[in-house]
Write a protein that holds these residues in place. Sequence first.
Motif, mmCIF file in Angstrom:
data_model
loop_
_atom_site.group_PDB
_atom_site.id
_atom_site.type_symbol
_atom_site.label_atom_id
_atom_site.label_comp_id
_atom_site.label_asym_id
_atom_site.label_seq_id
_atom_site.Cartn_x
_atom_site.Cartn_y
_atom_site.Cartn_z
ATOM 1 N N LEU A 147 0.428 -1.466 -0.446
ATOM 2 C CA LEU A 147 -0.315 -0.513 0.198
ATOM 3 C C LEU A 147 0.517 1.228 0.112
ATOM 4 O O LEU A 147 0.766 2.223 -0.839
ATOM 5 C CB LEU A 147 -1.074 0.056 1.210
ATOM 6 C CG LEU A 147 -2.318 -1.166 1.152
ATOM 7 C CD1 LEU A 147 -3.121 -0.928 2.685
ATOM 8 C CD2 LEU A 147 -3.354 -0.596 0.182
ATOM 9 N N ILE A 148 2.110 1.657 0.583
ATOM 10 C CA ILE A 148 2.987 2.449 0.969
ATOM 11 C C ILE A 148 3.394 2.875 -0.155
ATOM 12 O O ILE A 148 3.282 4.030 -0.875
ATOM 13 C CB ILE A 148 3.857 2.354 1.900
ATOM 14 C CG1 ILE A 148 2.994 2.344 2.987
ATOM 15 C CG2 ILE A 148 4.752 3.641 2.034
ATOM 16 C CD1 ILE A 148 4.271 2.383 4.252
ATOM 17 N N PRO A 149 3.968 1.990 -1.524
ATOM 18 C CA PRO A 149 4.516 2.120 -2.741
ATOM 19 C C PRO A 149 3.608 2.176 -3.614
ATOM 20 O O PRO A 149 3.702 3.391 -4.026
ATOM 21 C CB PRO A 149 5.363 0.809 -3.449
ATOM 22 C CG PRO A 149 5.166 0.118 -1.628
ATOM 23 C CD PRO A 149 4.657 0.353 -0.493
ATOM 24 N N ALA A 150 1.824 1.951 -3.257
ATOM 25 C CA ALA A 150 1.200 2.143 -4.730
ATOM 26 C C ALA A 150 0.758 3.251 -4.300
ATOM 27 O O ALA A 150 0.273 3.979 -5.115
ATOM 28 C CB ALA A 150 0.019 0.694 -4.120
ATOM 29 N N ALA A 151 0.568 3.927 -3.020
ATOM 30 C CA ALA A 151 0.340 5.082 -2.129
ATOM 31 C C ALA A 151 1.264 6.323 -3.055
ATOM 32 O O ALA A 151 0.543 7.467 -3.606
ATOM 33 C CB ALA A 151 -0.322 5.288 -0.859
ATOM 34 N N ILE A 152 2.081 5.837 -2.946
ATOM 35 C CA ILE A 152 3.361 7.095 -3.409
ATOM 36 C C ILE A 152 3.113 7.091 -5.358
ATOM 37 O O ILE A 152 3.076 8.519 -5.640
ATOM 38 C CB ILE A 152 4.484 6.364 -2.904
ATOM 39 C CG1 ILE A 152 4.563 6.838 -1.686
ATOM 40 C CG2 ILE A 152 5.535 7.695 -3.506
ATOM 41 C CD1 ILE A 152 6.474 5.709 -1.331
ATOM 42 N N SER A 153 3.286 5.585 -5.506
ATOM 43 C CA SER A 153 3.185 5.584 -7.104
ATOM 44 C C SER A 153 1.792 6.226 -7.859
ATOM 45 O O SER A 153 2.119 7.924 -8.588
ATOM 46 C CB SER A 153 2.947 4.522 -7.343
ATOM 47 O OG SER A 153 3.035 4.449 -8.746
ATOM 48 N N ALA A 154 0.588 6.146 -6.958
ATOM 49 C CA ALA A 154 -0.531 7.246 -7.384
ATOM 50 C C ALA A 154 -0.721 8.454 -7.173
ATOM 51 O O ALA A 154 -0.653 9.247 -8.206
ATOM 52 C CB ALA A 154 -1.505 6.450 -6.392
ATOM 53 N N LEU A 155 0.069 9.168 -6.072
ATOM 54 C CA LEU A 155 -0.469 10.816 -5.850
ATOM 55 C C LEU A 155 0.798 11.182 -6.620
ATOM 56 O O LEU A 155 0.458 11.906 -6.999
ATOM 57 C CB LEU A 155 0.252 10.773 -4.480
ATOM 58 C CG LEU A 155 -1.045 10.216 -3.155
ATOM 59 C CD1 LEU A 155 -0.783 9.836 -2.196
ATOM 60 C CD2 LEU A 155 -2.469 11.035 -3.201
ATOM 61 N N GLU A 156 1.691 10.765 -7.016
ATOM 62 C CA GLU A 156 3.132 11.406 -7.580
ATOM 63 C C GLU A 156 2.456 11.273 -8.875
ATOM 64 O O GLU A 156 2.904 12.375 -10.420
ATOM 65 C CB GLU A 156 4.106 10.708 -7.280
ATOM 66 C CG GLU A 156 4.914 10.781 -5.747
ATOM 67 C CD GLU A 156 6.492 10.602 -5.881
ATOM 68 O OE1 GLU A 156 6.952 10.225 -6.352
ATOM 69 O OE2 GLU A 156 6.734 10.739 -5.188
ATOM 70 N N GLY A 157 1.957 9.944 -9.368
ATOM 71 C CA GLY A 157 1.535 9.916 -10.757
ATOM 72 C C GLY A 157 0.136 10.503 -11.524
ATOM 73 O O GLY A 157 -0.015 10.232 -12.505
ATOM 74 N N GLU A 158 -0.667 10.787 -10.608
ATOM 75 C CA GLU A 158 -2.066 11.334 -10.405
ATOM 76 C C GLU A 158 -2.665 10.305 -10.850
ATOM 77 O O GLU A 158 -3.412 10.185 -12.463
ATOM 78 C CB GLU A 158 -2.098 12.655 -11.028
ATOM 79 C CG GLU A 158 -1.340 13.535 -10.356
ATOM 80 C CD GLU A 158 -1.355 15.404 -11.397
ATOM 81 O OE1 GLU A 158 -1.687 15.033 -12.308
ATOM 82 O OE2 GLU A 158 -0.780 15.695 -10.200
ATOM 83 N N GLU A 159 -2.262 8.907 -10.614
ATOM 84 C CA GLU A 159 -3.652 7.858 -11.483
ATOM 85 C C GLU A 159 -4.060 6.759 -10.141
ATOM 86 O O GLU A 159 -3.358 6.999 -9.575
ATOM 87 C CB GLU A 159 -2.170 6.813 -12.005
ATOM 88 C CG GLU A 159 -0.887 6.549 -10.819
ATOM 89 C CD GLU A 159 0.052 5.680 -11.612
ATOM 90 O OE1 GLU A 159 0.562 5.901 -12.923
ATOM 91 O OE2 GLU A 159 0.935 5.469 -10.947
ATOM 92 N N ILE A 160 -4.632 6.345 -11.029
ATOM 93 C CA ILE A 160 -5.437 5.294 -9.638
ATOM 94 C C ILE A 160 -4.463 3.201 -9.947
ATOM 95 O O ILE A 160 -4.279 3.473 -10.948
ATOM 96 C CB ILE A 160 -6.721 5.190 -10.428
ATOM 97 C CG1 ILE A 160 -7.872 6.211 -10.513
ATOM 98 C CG2 ILE A 160 -7.582 3.685 -9.776
ATOM 99 C CD1 ILE A 160 -9.104 5.866 -11.389
ATOM 100 N N VAL A 161 -3.927 3.648 -9.033
ATOM 101 C CA VAL A 161 -3.470 1.901 -8.540
ATOM 102 C C VAL A 161 -4.754 1.089 -7.914
ATOM 103 O O VAL A 161 -5.371 1.530 -6.962
ATOM 104 C CB VAL A 161 -2.547 2.103 -7.771
ATOM 105 C CG1 VAL A 161 -1.602 0.744 -8.008
ATOM 106 C CG2 VAL A 161 -1.324 2.739 -8.266
#
Length: 665
Positions: free
Chosen positions: A56-70
């Motif tokens: 969840l932590i890397p998924a959230a970072i990726s989603a927030l920084e990439g402005e995308e849905i994981v």
Amino acid sequence: MSRVEEQFKKLSKLWPDFESRSGQIQMANSVEQAFASSEHLIVEAGTGVGKSLAYLIPAAISALEGEEIVVISTETKALQDQLIRKDIPLVSQILGQEVKAEIAMGASNYVCKRKLGNVLTQGTFGPEMMEHLNSFKDWVSNSESGRRQEYDGYASPDFWSKVTREADSCLGRSCPNFSHSFYFLERAKWQKSNLLIVNHSLLAAHIASDFNILPDFKKIVVDEAHNFPEVLGNAFRIELSSLEIQKLLQGIWNSQKKSGLGARLNSPKINDLTNHAGEKLFLCFNKVVGELPLNFYGSQRIRRPLKMDGGELEAALDSLQEALLIELKKYSKDSDEIEEKEIAMELEMSSGRIGQIAEGLHLFRTMDEGERVYWADPPNTKTKEMFPKLLTQPLKSETILREVLEPRTESMVFTSATLSTNKGDLSYFADRIGRLPSRSKLVASPFPYEKNALLFLPKDIKDATESAERNAADLSRYILKLIELTKGGAFVLFTSNKSLNEIIETIRPLTDLPIISQLEMGPEAAKNRFLAEKDAVLFGVSSFWQGVDIRGDKLRSVILTKLPFQPPNDPVLEARSEKLKEKGGNPFKDLQLPYATTVLKQGFGRLIRSEKDTGIVSLLDSRIWTKSYGTDLINSLPPAKRVTEWNQLKLEYSKLPNYSSGEAV
């Protein structure tokens, strides 16, 4: 230090009981790397690693920084609830910003306000709902999501079917309720989420619908991934049930009640064509019965095209579909008149379903569509079905995953506590997901199994193939001794309904402990009763081998009555085995044994859910000792202390730590 390691350092301040685990950080780093490098990853993370936060932590970072849905896909509702209520709010605190998370469910989980209004106006609800309507309406008025899972009052299955959304008959933007539709308001939230939580069935349905259900996504974590390939294959299954086809035809025109779509259209032609199709339906399935060997107890493969009725039912359905489509031209879904919109949607839905059935019948007559497996299931006696059900699905779900899903994603992470077979071998799961180019990682459980768990492997149980009667007697004897030893608090798990029913009837008169049967109550009610009763014993089948999380002293014993091999006559397994043999493979070694290993590990995993859980896992199958594969199966399990003698078991059980009293903390 990686970014995710920095986030985990913050956890100890937010969560006083948090203990840093090297395995959790290793997994989190691997997930972060996979997302950053657009790679696929397979991670087996043993129970207690804390894998949800690790992805969840890397998924959230990726989603927030990439402005995308994981997307996060799980198999069980319990894990979804844990993610949305506990884990993701904690991740938001760690990152210092809100992580928007939503749970997406299939359309039929949401109340349709238009359908509800029609039911209440027309009074088409059963008498069982009279005293519950006011509370249901109050809930609908106050609910934000309209999800049936959130309603804690009574509503009958029939009532739910009449008031929940159907994708085929939804008016969409043409509906007067569109702006405040539960389903479409939820879908709008899905689009704005950072993390979208789904279950495997919805994800598989999304893929089968040509990606028309969920928002676009490029990154996905599949948790509880061991069963996902099977769920994916099932989503592409075609089922032809004479009873369901009959219901569809009666919805178009019921000649006895003079009701249905045909009555609203006032179309004698459609009524006549529907009657004709109904007659052909009976004749066609009668022919099918004549072509299939008699088998009232299980599935049977269909290896060559069926003659059926030579295509007469298909032709009748094609004519009916054509007439419905011609009628559809007279109506518009964009009309200002609600009735016209509803008729247009019903015509579109009915013609579409009729076409799908005709295509399915054609498949069974020709078998001309790629690698598929075909079979028939016996009639469902509970629904008073007269004829067998015809089923077909793609032979290899891994092909769907590799050729349909993978090209539309950048990074897929598959994780579970039980992906490997013997000695950490991940090749079976890698095969099941199409041998995608991926990295893999094994993270061992931190739990002290050697100290907290016993694995009981008695040697004196008769093999069922030699004497079913002796085997049942031995099972009953040991089950009774085991549940008395732990004073209840036990799961007794079976691989067949028949065996469960036989053994439970023997055990019940011999003990005062509360005995609960999943087959009598259903899985959810049985689990709730087990949690409510002191020292209860739950007899269960497949759904209790995995996905059930009961921590603490409530569950002290898990009794596995048989090794969980798939039935060799399972149509999909049989077809896959034949293909494997053609290529020189060994179906038992390459398919059946890895499957049994995975499920056995899941069964064992029901006992130890936290570092302070203790108890006994018993495996009452003599093949552990008499077959060459027995050692490999046992070695695949967590390293609990092994015991073979009864007196030794009693002694070792008395020496297990008692954390509830403060001992061994």
